[in-house]
Design a protein around this motif. Structure first.
Motif, short mmCIF file in Angstrom:
data_model
loop_
_atom_site.label_atom_id
_atom_site.label_comp_id
_atom_site.label_asym_id
_atom_site.label_seq_id
_atom_site.Cartn_x
_atom_site.Cartn_y
_atom_site.Cartn_z
N SER A 140 69.60 102.42 53.15
CA SER A 140 70.55 102.72 54.22
C SER A 140 71.29 101.46 54.65
N ALA A 141 72.48 101.67 55.21
CA ALA A 141 73.30 100.58 55.73
C ALA A 141 73.91 101.08 57.04
N THR A 142 73.55 100.43 58.13
CA THR A 142 74.13 100.84 59.42
C THR A 142 74.84 99.64 60.03
N GLN A 143 75.98 99.90 60.70
CA GLN A 143 76.70 98.78 61.28
C GLN A 143 76.89 98.95 62.78
N ASP A 144 76.99 97.81 63.47
CA ASP A 144 77.31 97.79 64.90
C ASP A 144 78.38 96.73 65.09
N VAL A 148 75.71 94.20 60.10
CA VAL A 148 75.22 95.33 59.30
C VAL A 148 73.71 95.15 59.10
N THR A 149 72.96 96.24 59.16
CA THR A 149 71.54 96.17 58.82
C THR A 149 71.29 97.02 57.58
N THR A 151 68.48 98.50 54.95
CA THR A 151 67.05 98.78 54.85
C THR A 151 66.74 99.10 53.40
N THR A 157 64.19 94.76 55.98
CA THR A 157 65.57 94.82 56.48
C THR A 157 66.26 93.49 56.24
N ARG A 159 69.83 91.59 57.64
CA ARG A 159 70.95 91.62 58.59
C ARG A 159 72.06 90.72 58.05
N ALA A 176 77.03 105.51 52.97
CA ALA A 176 76.70 105.07 54.34
C ALA A 176 77.97 104.79 55.14
N ALA A 177 79.02 104.32 54.46
CA ALA A 177 80.28 103.98 55.14
C ALA A 177 81.09 105.25 55.43
#
Ligand SMILES: Cc1cc2nc3c(=O)[nH]c(=O)nc-3n(C[C@H](O)[C@H](O)[C@H](O)COP(=O)(O)OP(=O)(O)OC[C@H]3O[C@@H](n4cnc5c(N)ncnc54)[C@H](O)[C@@H]3O)c2cc1C
Length: 389
Positions: A140-144, A148-149, A151, A157, A159, A176-177
């Motif tokens: 997974s790839a999550t962004q804020d 980006v983090t 996993t 993980t 970062r 993920a994007a």
């Protein structure tokens, strides 16, 4: 299993996928002094031949990565430079596209298996003091707002300020994007086979043979058969149906039907059959997530553009990341993918034209067009990707 460094917890750029695209990006970032981590889910690099042609523009990129010229010289020494693509109807010559007049330091198409291209890029990366982190599968790839983090399947993980999906056609980063991959699949399957054979036209040119049953490409590869009998060639053929690993009798029958009496196959080194899609990512960037290579575009292997376009994406993205000019990357490289998809689609449809009248028209028009220098040179420049400098 190759032992690789432990995965750090932070970096500036996380590059997911160490195929030719990820490797070219990593070398560019290493040269520019940008902090990055390159990871791949496989324990080792692939050793199958896959993309077999390196075009002039890609060799120019190698020279930009190493201005001494040693990097491109290393690759050239592993392959066979070919200066002509010959278009045939069955075995009968129709037209020729010549590369030897191209305005480049590398006026030829280099025939070389993909694992050699990857080995040369990996060698350069290691010489710059960096290695691939393996095996780490990004799930997974999550962004804020700040980063980006990523996993991995093992629960680790990473970062990063930016993450790049150089993770191939089924890209996890693209999913993920939330970036669409617009296009569709061809009806035909493609058979790929590396064979040892005697081929009447010889190893000095690549043949693209049209025929009612489909397109057949014959290209020389480095290497000979046992005791020097025959030499190695790459066959790419569109087929209505084929087994998933075509065997020697299948390849013999295919060439006997399409190129009567011209090819005598001694041995099969490697083969594969696959469905081809033509698709381009709707965007190359969503915030801190970026795409390059097969994750961003896939198309017909006619003309051998796939890996070349990916290596050039990787290089352009590395420069854009180093310069902090990310929007320029999509603006420059997405139109290239659209053009490559259109060119390879045209080539595939012309080559596989059905119907006697259509084929007769094609066989009359093509030699006439090929006598016009501007048409011939334009096609050579486009195949060599020199218009994308
Ligand atoms: C059988 C076959 C034949 C081909 N023949 C030709 C040809 O004749 N001519 C041509 O131009 N092209 C050909 N291609 C296409 C060519 O190989 C690709 O265009 C090229 O490899 C694209 O490079 P890439 O680095 O973008 O992607 P890939 O080479 O697909 O590399 C992606 C990398 O990402 C890694 N990865 C994927 N998902 C994850 C994840 N979640 N986490 C971590 N790592 C991940 C994979 O292990 C892989 O190493 C062929 C491909 C195949 C499979």
């Amino acid at each position: 299993m190759t032992s690789t460094p432990a995965l750090p917890s932070r970096t500036e750029v996380a590059v997911v996928g160490a195929g030719p695209t990820g490797l070219a990006l990593a070398v560019t970032l290493a040269e520019a002094g940008v902090d990055f981590v390159l990871l791949d889910r496989q324990a080792e690099g692939a050793n199958t031949s896959r993309a077999a042609v390196v075009h002039a523009r890609t060799l120019e990129v190698f020279d930009e990565l190493d201005p001494s010229g040693a990097l491109s010289a290393d690759l050239v020494a592993r392959g066979i430079p070919v200066s002509r693509f010959r278009i045939r109807d069955g075995a009968r010559p129709l037209a020729a596209v010549d590369f030897d007049g191209l305005p480049t330091a590398h006026p030829y198409a280099l025939m070389v298996p993909q694992y050699e291209t990857e080995a040369v890029l990996l060698g350069r990366l290691r010489a710059l003091g960096v290695d691939v982190h393996r095996p780490h599968e990004v799930t997974s790839a999550t962004q804020d707002a700040d980063g980006v983090t990523l996993t991995t399947a093992a629960g680790e993980t990473l970062r990063a300020a930016y993450a790049v999906g150089a993770d191939g056609m089924h890209s996890t980063v693209r999913t993920a994007a939330g970036i669409g991959f617009t296009g569709s699949a061809y009806d035909e399957s493609f058979v790929l086979a590396d064979v040892v054979m005697d081929w009447a036209p010889g190893p000095s040119e690549v043949s693209l043979a049209f025929g009612a049953a489909g397109l057949t490409v014959i290209a020389p590869l480095p290497g000979a058969g046992a005791e020097g009998a025959g030499r190695r060639y790459r066959i790419v053929a569109t087929v209505a149906e084929a087994p998933s690993s075509p065997d020697l009798p299948f390849v013999r029958a295919l060439l006997a039907e399409r190129l009567r009496g011209e090819a005598r196959v001694h041995d099969l080194v490697w083969s594969s059959r696959f469905r081809i899609h033509h698709r381009v990512a709707d965007r190359y960037r969503a915030g801190r997530l970026l795409l390059a290579g097969d994750a961003a575009h896939v198309h017909s292997p006619a003309g051998g553009q796939g890996m070349n376009t990916g290596i050039q994406d990787g290089h352009a993205l590395g420069r854009a990341l180093a310069a902090g000019d990310l929007d320029a990357y999509e603006a420059r490289r997405r139109p290239v993918a659209l053009r490559v998809v259109a060119l390879t689609d045209r080539m595939t449809r012309v080559a596989t034209a059905r119907g006697r009248t259509l084929r007769a028209l094609r066989n009359t028009l093509l030699p006439a067009l090929a006598r016009i220098p501007a048409f011939r040179n334009g096609l050579a420049r486009e195949l060599a990707e020199l218009d994308y400098r």
